[in-house]
Design a protein around this motif. Sequence first.
Motif, mmCIF file in Angstrom:
data_model
loop_
_atom_site.group_PDB
_atom_site.id
_atom_site.type_symbol
_atom_site.label_atom_id
_atom_site.label_comp_id
_atom_site.label_asym_id
_atom_site.label_seq_id
_atom_site.Cartn_x
_atom_site.Cartn_y
_atom_site.Cartn_z
ATOM 1 N N GLY A 143 -1.721 3.422 -2.625
ATOM 2 C CA GLY A 143 -2.195 2.050 -2.431
ATOM 3 C C GLY A 143 -3.267 1.642 -3.404
ATOM 4 N N THR B 9 -6.046 -0.272 -1.291
ATOM 5 C CA THR B 9 -6.732 0.585 -0.326
ATOM 6 C C THR B 9 -8.241 0.479 -0.488
ATOM 7 N N THR C 42 2.262 0.800 1.418
ATOM 8 C CA THR C 42 0.990 1.015 2.114
ATOM 9 C C THR C 42 0.613 -0.217 2.929
#
Length: 472
Positions: free
Chosen positions: A69, A73, A339
Amino acid sequence: MKKKLKLWDGIMLVMGSMIGSGIFIVSSDMMRNLGSGYWLVVVWVITGIMTVAAAISYGELSAIYPKAGGQYTYISEIFGKMPGFLYGWGLFTVIQTGTIAAVAMAFGKFAAYLIPWLNDSEPIFQNGGFRITWVQILAIVIILLLTYINTRGVKNGKLLQNVFTGSKILALLGLIIFGFMLIKDSQWTANMSFGWAAFQDLGKEVGNNLLPTGWTEIGGMALMGGIAAAMVGSVFSSVAWENVTFMSGEMENPKKNVVRSMVLGTAAVMILYMLVNFVYLNALDRDGIAFADKNRPAVAASEVIFGSVGTVIMAVLVMISTFGCINGLVLAGARVYQTMAKDGLFFKSAIENNRFDVPAKSLWMQGIWASVLALSGQYGDLLDMISFVIVLFYMITVFGVIWLRFKQPNLERPYKTWLYPVTPLIYLLIGAMFCVLLIIYKPQYTWPGFLLILIGVPVYWFINKGKKGTAE
């Protein structure tokens, strides 16, 4: 996820994703905004410093969050789900897919040098300003072919990436070496004779070509605006290095190898970019760079270096370069959407891995949307608008390094940003100046991309409607 990517694979992914079509094209527009060899070099140096500083800063976050990701992320973990979603939204709608479409179209246009029929044939379909050409069809075939290859496993995508990235690095080195060895009448001194004076072109647009009608000396804020406008091209050519962070979940020893890949890969590419621009300045005069046919200074320089066969040599080089670049973008981008899907912020079907342990449905969603953008013909306009947004997201992520130092000082940091806080502050300062100058002097490059991202806000709220505790 299975750890199938080594450090070398990561470096090849960084370099392969960065080196696409931009370095062969953007220097023409940059020279029209700057008018001086000195300032052309300065802008590439500034962009190089920015890029490497960002990569060094990202390294700290990649070591803290060594999972798939990447940038999505980091932003989600530090600032919350909505900012993370807005990045992912922008990535899917235009940043990643639009870049894939643009680079695939560059592949098609340079293929037309080898197959003139692609350019000369009538459009397959035309209705007013909208038309579908065989170049677009070729671009879509390439996108879907590479999507299919990457659905057959990471090993296939990795192999393609390493082969094509290695090939284009060797080809670029050849161009650089011959660009100095075979030039009889060097233009270097003439291009540098303007010193620190900067010039703005007075070219008039005739059809699709800009014709040189003279230059006028500029300074002060006009020069700053010219630098910002020129950086749109150099920044576009220098993005996508963060794609390796999307693959963290499949990288061996991600806490160390992701940051090594980013720093080594970005530094190597920026050195190559600088040397290629030295070749342009050596082979072509100022007008030759600024007003190269179809904004392709690489082709013009190659013709000077290699003669009539230069066009073919450059066409093959760009086709190799763009093919490898598309593969890197396709390979990495789908991991972000997977993700996001796991976080409930993308289509659920994107979560699944196929029997080859890759997110095939996520890959196909990305490939189909990139093909739609290529078919629409709007990818170029979109990309002009989003250089600003890309830098904004880079700035948010780099700021996250500083924010985490204050918010969670005791957090385990396997890697710490070199020369902290100087390195992230350098990026934030240059990035802020770039964005402010674009807002003032080139607003058409800023507000449309920003508006596109803001459209993601109601989409986020719609997705989270009825969920508790997710709308952060």
